[in-house]
Design an enzyme around this catalytic site. Structure first.
Site, PDB file in Angstrom:
ATOM      1  N   SER A   1      -3.332  -6.079 -11.595  1.00 23.68           N
ATOM      2  CA  SER A   1      -3.629  -7.087 -10.573  1.00 23.68           C
ATOM      3  C   SER A   1      -4.558  -8.102 -11.211  1.00 23.68           C
ATOM      4  O   SER A   1      -5.179  -7.830 -12.244  1.00 23.68           O
ATOM      5  CB  SER A   1      -4.321  -6.426  -9.372  1.00 23.68           C
ATOM      6  OG  SER A   1      -4.888  -7.377  -8.495  1.00 23.68           O
TER       7      SER A   1
ATOM      8  N   TYR B   1     -10.464  -0.643  -5.293  1.00 23.99           N
ATOM      9  CA  TYR B   1      -9.224  -1.241  -5.791  1.00 23.99           C
ATOM     10  C   TYR B   1      -9.464  -1.940  -7.123  1.00 23.99           C
ATOM     11  O   TYR B   1      -8.694  -1.775  -8.077  1.00 23.99           O
ATOM     12  CB  TYR B   1      -8.692  -2.228  -4.756  1.00 23.99           C
ATOM     13  CG  TYR B   1      -7.379  -2.881  -5.128  1.00 23.99           C
ATOM     14  CD1 TYR B   1      -6.180  -2.199  -4.985  1.00 23.99           C
ATOM     15  CD2 TYR B   1      -7.341  -4.187  -5.615  1.00 23.99           C
ATOM     16  CE1 TYR B   1      -4.977  -2.800  -5.308  1.00 23.99           C
ATOM     17  CE2 TYR B   1      -6.143  -4.797  -5.944  1.00 23.99           C
ATOM     18  CZ  TYR B   1      -4.960  -4.096  -5.791  1.00 23.99           C
ATOM     19  OH  TYR B   1      -3.772  -4.693  -6.129  1.00 23.99           O
TER      20      TYR B   1
END
Length: 262
Positions: free
Chosen positions: A141, A154
């Site tokens: 990401s 995350y």
């Protein structure tokens, strides 16, 4: 037909980026095993199979070693090889400051996003090495490259994915196997809308507009734009590329404040 008769495994394939990639690989001739713990993936695979594509579904929890062994074995039983692996399954967790994060959710995010990626490579890479080649794309990401307030677990998990990707790439390169990391920015899938809803629930206003304003292109990327990068990295066109990190983010990491030229 860059993937004619190539065997592909995709985790997290029931929706979002995984589902779009399954369509992309199938359209280019691949034989696809869609893996997910969400049973709706079976319907998605059946719909593709009904169009004449060789697409199958395997229910699996990527955090469980036996399930990971099972999906690799299923691909081997069906096609005898694994040419491409889109190691994509992931969850976002809760949007809240680090000091408010719950231990159970932290553990869940790390289990899916880190352990799941680790187990996938642990069991797919030996297959690729034995057959003399293959390509792995791990979903990281833009959160693997910068911090993101409210998403501590995350962010930590995606930094870990990037580190594992680079390590694995160095370990298997001489065996003809390539390993790269995909770093999508905000993309028009369930995950970004979950983050919008969670932020709004905590009192934030105009969440989507503010997210998009921080992207120079002024919009979320589409799943198709991300799939194009996955297909490229798995194709022979990327034969000299390994250990890399590839953003599809509308310029977000290049210019985090967005663009004044509108």
């Amino acid at each position: 037909m860059r993937f004619d008769n190539k065997a592909v495994i995709i985790t997290g394939a029931a929706n979002g980026l995984g589902l779009d990639a399954a369509h992309g690989f199938a359209r280019e001739g691949a034989r696809v095993l869609m893996v997910d713990r969400d049973p709706r993936g079976a319907d998605a695979a059946a719909a593709l199979a009904a169009q004449g594509y060789d697409v199958r579904f395997r229910a699996a929890d990527v955090t469980q070693d036996a399930d990971v062994r099972g999906y690799v074995a299923a691909a081997m039983q069906a096609w005898g090889r694994v040419d491409c692996f889109f190691n994509n399954a992931g969850i976002e967790g809760h949007v809240r400051p680090l000091i408010e994060q719950e231990e159970a959710m932290f553990d869940a995010v790390i289990a899916v996003n880190v352990k799941g990626v680790f187990l996938g490579m642990k069991h797919v890479l030996p297959v690729m090495l034995a057959q003399g080649g293959g390509a792995v794309v791990n979903t990281a990401s833009t959160a693997a490259l910068v911090g993101s307030a409210g998403l501590g677990p995350y962010v930590a998990s995606k930094h870990a994915v990037l580190g594992m990707t680079k390590t694995a790439a160095g370990e298997v390169a001489r065996g003809g196997v390539r390993v790269n990391a995909l770093c999508p920015g905000p993309t028009d899938t369930r995950m970004i809308h979950s983050l919008e809803d969670q932020a709004a629930a905590r009192g934030a206003n105009d969440v989507a507009e503010r997210y998009k304003a921080a992207i120079p292109m002024g919009r979320y990327c589409t799943p198709a734009e991300v799939t194009a990068m996955v297909l490229f990295l798995c194709s022979d066109e990327a034969s000299g590329i390994t250990g890399g990190q590839f953003q599809v983010d509308g310029g977000r990491t290049a210019c985090p404040g967005g663009s004044a030229w509108r």
